[in-house]
Design an enzyme around this catalytic site. Structure first.
Site, PDB file in Angstrom:
ATOM      1  N   LYS A   1       6.270  -7.433 -12.735  1.00  0.00           N
ATOM      2  CA  LYS A   1       5.434  -7.409 -11.542  1.00  0.00           C
ATOM      3  C   LYS A   1       3.974  -7.588 -11.922  1.00  0.00           C
ATOM      4  O   LYS A   1       3.419  -6.780 -12.661  1.00  0.00           O
ATOM      5  CB  LYS A   1       5.631  -6.088 -10.831  1.00  0.00           C
ATOM      6  CG  LYS A   1       4.877  -5.981  -9.544  1.00  0.00           C
ATOM      7  CD  LYS A   1       5.401  -4.826  -8.741  1.00  0.00           C
ATOM      8  CE  LYS A   1       5.048  -5.019  -7.280  1.00  0.00           C
ATOM      9  NZ  LYS A   1       5.700  -4.074  -6.417  1.00  0.00           N
TER      10      LYS A   1
ATOM     11  N   ASP B   1       6.004   4.774   1.277  1.00  0.00           N
ATOM     12  CA  ASP B   1       6.334   3.495   1.894  1.00  0.00           C
ATOM     13  C   ASP B   1       7.831   3.234   1.773  1.00  0.00           C
ATOM     14  O   ASP B   1       8.246   2.212   1.252  1.00  0.00           O
ATOM     15  CB  ASP B   1       5.512   2.385   1.248  1.00  0.00           C
ATOM     16  CG  ASP B   1       5.411   1.141   2.129  1.00  0.00           C
ATOM     17  OD1 ASP B   1       4.970   0.101   1.646  1.00  0.00           O
ATOM     18  OD2 ASP B   1       5.811   1.214   3.310  1.00  0.00           O
TER      19      ASP B   1
END
Ligand SMILES: *[C@@H]1O[C@H](CO)[C@@H](O)[C@H](O)[C@H]1NC(C)=O
Ligand SMILES: *[C@@H]1O[C@H](CO)[C@@H](O)[C@H](O)[C@H]1NC(C)=O
Ligand SMILES: *[C@@H]1O[C@H](CO)[C@@H](O)[C@H](O)[C@H]1NC(C)=O
Ligand SMILES: *[C@@H]1O[C@H](CO)[C@@H](O)[C@H](O)[C@H]1NC(C)=O
Length: 810
Positions: free
Chosen positions: A535, A630
């Site tokens: 990432k 989240d």
């Protein structure tokens, strides 16, 4: 024998760096971590240092050492608090004093000077000064006051006091104390919608108020004895004037009144008011918003006229709104006047007529579409037509007549209006009152969530590791390399990758597999043959060591239902995370993408339990302080066997153990539809926000459709959710399992375990409770899902559903 000595030395060096001091020398700094890292004036009456204003939020402030509540008199960064870890105030070589946050961003700084600074010190009068070696002042806090003046601190043409937004808050509010362009000292309300001067008396001329406009020096100061003198001839003395030993402060309070305070002489540490600008605080403008009326009868209060209600029940700034609609032109017989005896709204007059009768005054207003009502003085027959009502309060000789009609306001319109308030959810973080969301949204504290306690862990770990490497490598001397080596020697699981290594592994970042708020994810194969997700993080601005400290914590989080982080790369500007590659993509694709084979029931239940376990681990087992913030299907990945793995700790909030709930700071971005109601309000963020989001995911797992879609529109978001919960709650209460077939995903074609489905809905409904405190913990959720017998639990959960007036029938 040797080690204790080393530790002692280390301790001594640490503690000496953080003890209270009288000077801050060039190139040295004060650190937020240690409460004793302070500058104290020589007579000890003032202290300056980091001041806690919220959960993990600090300002750099000056306060009275002796006052009971450490009364703050000056703040450097009142609207931009910094992190409780890694923040520093540094006196730089170029003469500037800079307050930096944990990620290195500058939250506040003074201008650089041409002279070389020597030191910063706090004087006995509360003035923080930066001096050069000749004692010349390069900068002083007295030149930039916040809401308070101290004796000998002048207010000048360049300075202005700005009130705090609310009681107990430190951020800027709407009231100002300043010299205006005509050299007169004034108090002004400067709100989101209107602004007006309310002191000195706006109904009188400058002369009538005893002021002059002819002295342009614009200078006013409170002296040590408690008397105040301004260049516009305004002056006053404290009730205890003449005693120079008393400590005083002149503060523009959050309610817009300017008050002089004295510290009690009996050493109680309490303040008493020895003068105030307005005898009746209701003379302050803007206090109760549009149409609101101020009352100081029994303490300060606001209320709405009959036929009106509070626009935003949490915030008087937005005032009151009518329950009728006034579309002009109206026929005379449709108009009614709401009569308020002994009341006046100041300002916004369209027309003034004197010597008219009440009926004439009514006719004047009815004929004018702009006129929303009028004030009328009975004795003199003065009639003021008004275009809008602000600054309402009780006065003896005036009555108010508000124009209204029998036509009710459209409900739809009211709801739309409310949605403006709800948009506050999107304004990221806040401290203190929700009022500030309306105006000041300058905070940029995404890091608060991600980076908070990492720094502490980093520090503790750093110590641990340093001790470790002193042990192992005590003969070598390149600190940086040794840190990394020592860390490797101790943990040996999580490692640093070179950028080149990752370039090779991902074949030059050729295969993109995902994209999110925090960056792009590429697939790669590491040297050991393992598939990895790499990432590339965007917008990471911390330096190498900080980044390393942060990700090493993430690296140690290990649970079957959490995506494993194997390592990281931090080179130049590149910041990458190397994680386990999870085969089957995200739950979002599996559930909502029509190209995917629908998930079977067994998988769905397994996913529900797995996600709950992962979150329970984050909340309770792994040091008890990670909040994901989240949770949504996009962040739940599925492996080959449909075992879920929660991904993306990019938004994880790391909370102080036991510190949660103590304050009300730090909101970060969640995803609409999944965010709990407390995001919109002013409540502290706890693990219960994840519980709420999990509840939404659970409903989506059962129903196979985006619950969040149904709740995407403004205020109806919460309504739709409540409504759905209410319906499901009633079904659950009624008992049986027949209804659940209608709720379960049709794509399953009836192939599901209705017992489990009912249980999942029950859990979801309790997770979606309004009040966080009534929602179950993730541990309870796991038990609930797995136990067949949950009667007691449900009766508890129904209590937690608080249906408000508009969540009635379906
Ligand atoms: C103007 O105000 C200053 C400061 O208060 C004072 O020293 C000065 O004497 C005043 N000038 C006149 C002409 O009054
Ligand atoms: C100090 O004086 C104030 C009023 O003058 C009083 O309210 C307070 O209780 C006193 N405190 C002590 C400790 O005597
Ligand atoms: C508005 O509220 C008042 C009471 O507050 C009520 O008397 C009036 O009938 C209401 N008007 C409409 C149009 O609903
Ligand atoms: C409220 O949010 C919606 C959706 O993001 C946006 O379109 C709208 O402009 C916002 N309204 C206000 C008043 O900010």
């Amino acid at each position: 024998m040797f080690l204790p000595l080393l530790l002692l030395l280390l301790w001594l060096s640490l503690s000496s760096a953080y003890s209270p001091q009288s000077h801050l020398f060039r190139n040295s700094y004060l650190s937020v971590e240690d409460g004793a890292s302070l500058l104290i004036s020589q007579d000890k009456s003032f202290s300056s240092g980091f001041y806690r204003v919220g959960l993990n939020a600090y300002t750099f402030s000056i306060w009275f050492t002796d006052s009971a509540d450490k009364t703050v008199v000056w703040t450097a960064n009142r609207d931009k608090p910094v992190n409780g870890h890694g923040s520093r105030l540094t006196l730089l070589n170029n003469g500037a004093m800079a307050l930096t946050d944990v990620d290195g961003t500058v939250a506040w700084s003074t201008a650089a000077t041409s002279s070389v600074p020597d030191r910063a010190l706090l004087r006995d009068n509360g003035n923080l000064v930066v001096e050069d070696s000749n004692g010349r002042i390069l900068w002083q806090s007295f030149d930039s006051p916040t809401d308070t003046l101290l004796p000998s601190q002048p207010i000048t043409k360049n300075t202005m006091l700005v009130s705090a937004i609310a009681r107990g808050s430190f951020s800027s509010g709407y009231y100002g104390f300043y010299f205006d362009d005509s050299n007169v000292l004034r108090l002004k309300y400067d709100g989101p919608e209107i602004s007006s001067v309310y002191w000195p008396n706006p109904d009188q001329t400058v002369w009538q108020n005893g002021r002059t406009i002819y002295n342009s020096s614009r200078y006013a100061v409170l002296d040590e004895k408690g008397s105040f003198l301004a260049s516009d001839r305004f002056q006053f003395g404290a009730a205890d004037e003449g005693k120079p030993w008393i400590k005083r402060k002149l503060t523009l309070d959050y309610d817009g009144n300017l008050r002089l305070y004295s510290l009690e002489e009996n050493r109680s540490g309490l303040w008493s008011v020895t003068w105030q600008a307005l005898l009746d605080t209701c003379q302050v403008h803007g206090l109760c918003g549009k149409n609101g009326i101020c009352s100081s009868h029994e303490g300060l209060a606001c209320y709405c006229p009959p036929g009106f209600e509070m626009t935003d029940p949490s915030n008087w700034n937005s005032g009151c709104r009518p329950n009728f609609s006034l579309s002009c032109p109206l026929k005379q017989e449709e108009i009614e006047f709401i009569y308020l005896e002994h009341t006046d709204f100041w300002g916004f007059d369209i027309k003034v007529a004197s010597g008219v009768s009440l009926d004439d005054c009514k006719r004047i207003c009815m004929a004018d579409c702009r006129c929303q009502g009028f004030s009328y003085k009975l004795g003199s027959g003065i009639c003021y037509s008004k275009s809008v009502f602000y600054n309402g309060r009780a006065t003896p000789y005036t009555d108010i007549y508000i124009k209204s009609s029998r036509r009710p306001a459209a409900t739809l319109k009211l709801l739309q209006h409310q949605s403006l308030v709800c948009n506050a959810t999107q304004v990221a973080p806040t401290v203190g009152s929700s009022q500030m969301m309306m105006k000041k949204s300058s905070w940029n504290t995404i890091w608060i969530c991600l980076y908070s306690l990492l720094a502490v862990i980093f520090a503790v770990e750093g110590l641990f590791i340093s001790v470790g490497w002193w042990f192992i490598y005590s003969k070598e001397d390149d600190d940086h390399v040794l840190m990394a080596e020592g860390y490797k020697a101790i943990s040996n699981q999580f490692r640093r990758f070179s950028y080149r290594e990752l370039e090779k592994a991902t074949r030059n970042f050729g295969e993109e597999v995902g994209r999110g708020g925090s960056g792009v994810v590429y697939k790669g194969v590491l040297e050991n043959g393992m598939a990895a997700a790499v990432k590339k993080l965007e917008d990471v601005r911390q330096g190498d060591e900080e980044f390393w400290g942060e990700v090493s914590v993430i690296g140690r989080i290990y649970h079957m239902n959490l995506v494993r982080t194997w390592g990281f790369c931090s080179e130049d500007l590149h910041r990458l995370l190397v994680c386990e590659f999870v085969e089957n993509g995200s739950l979002e694709k599996a559930l909502f993408d029509p190209n995917y084979k629908p998930l079977g029931w067994k998988e769905r239940f397994q996913i529900a339990v797995g996600v709950a376990r992962g979150l329970a681990y984050l909340h309770h087992e792994c040091l008890e302080w990670v909040i994901h913030c989240d949770v949504k299907p996009e962040n739940i990945l599925l492996d080959r066997n449909y075992e879920p793995k929660i991904a993306d700790f990019g938004l994880a909030k790391l909370l102080n153990r036991g510190g949660a709930g103590s304050s009300n700071l730090s909101r970060i971005r969640g995803t609409r539809g999944y965010i709990a109601p407390e995001w919109a309000s002013n409540l502290p963020i706890t693990g219960k926000i994840d519980v709420y989001s999990y509840g939404v995911v659970l409903l989506e797992l059962v129903s196979g459709s985006r619950v969040s879609d149904l709740v995407m529109k403004g205020v109806t978001e919460m309504m739709a959710m409540k409504k759905m919960c209410a319906t499901l709650g009633r079904n659950l209460e009624r008992g049986g399992e027949n209804w659940v077939g209608g709720f379960v995903d049709l794509r399953l074609k009836g192939q599901f375990d209705s017992n489990q489905a009912v249980r999942m809905v029950k859990v979801a409904v309790s997770c979606l409770g309004e009040e966080g405190i009534r929602r179950p913990t993730m541990e309870t959720v796991v038990q609930m899902l797995l136990s067949g017998d949950d009667q007691d639990f449900y009766s508890d959960a129904t209590d937690s559903l608080q249906f408000s007036s508009f969540s009635t029938d379906t």
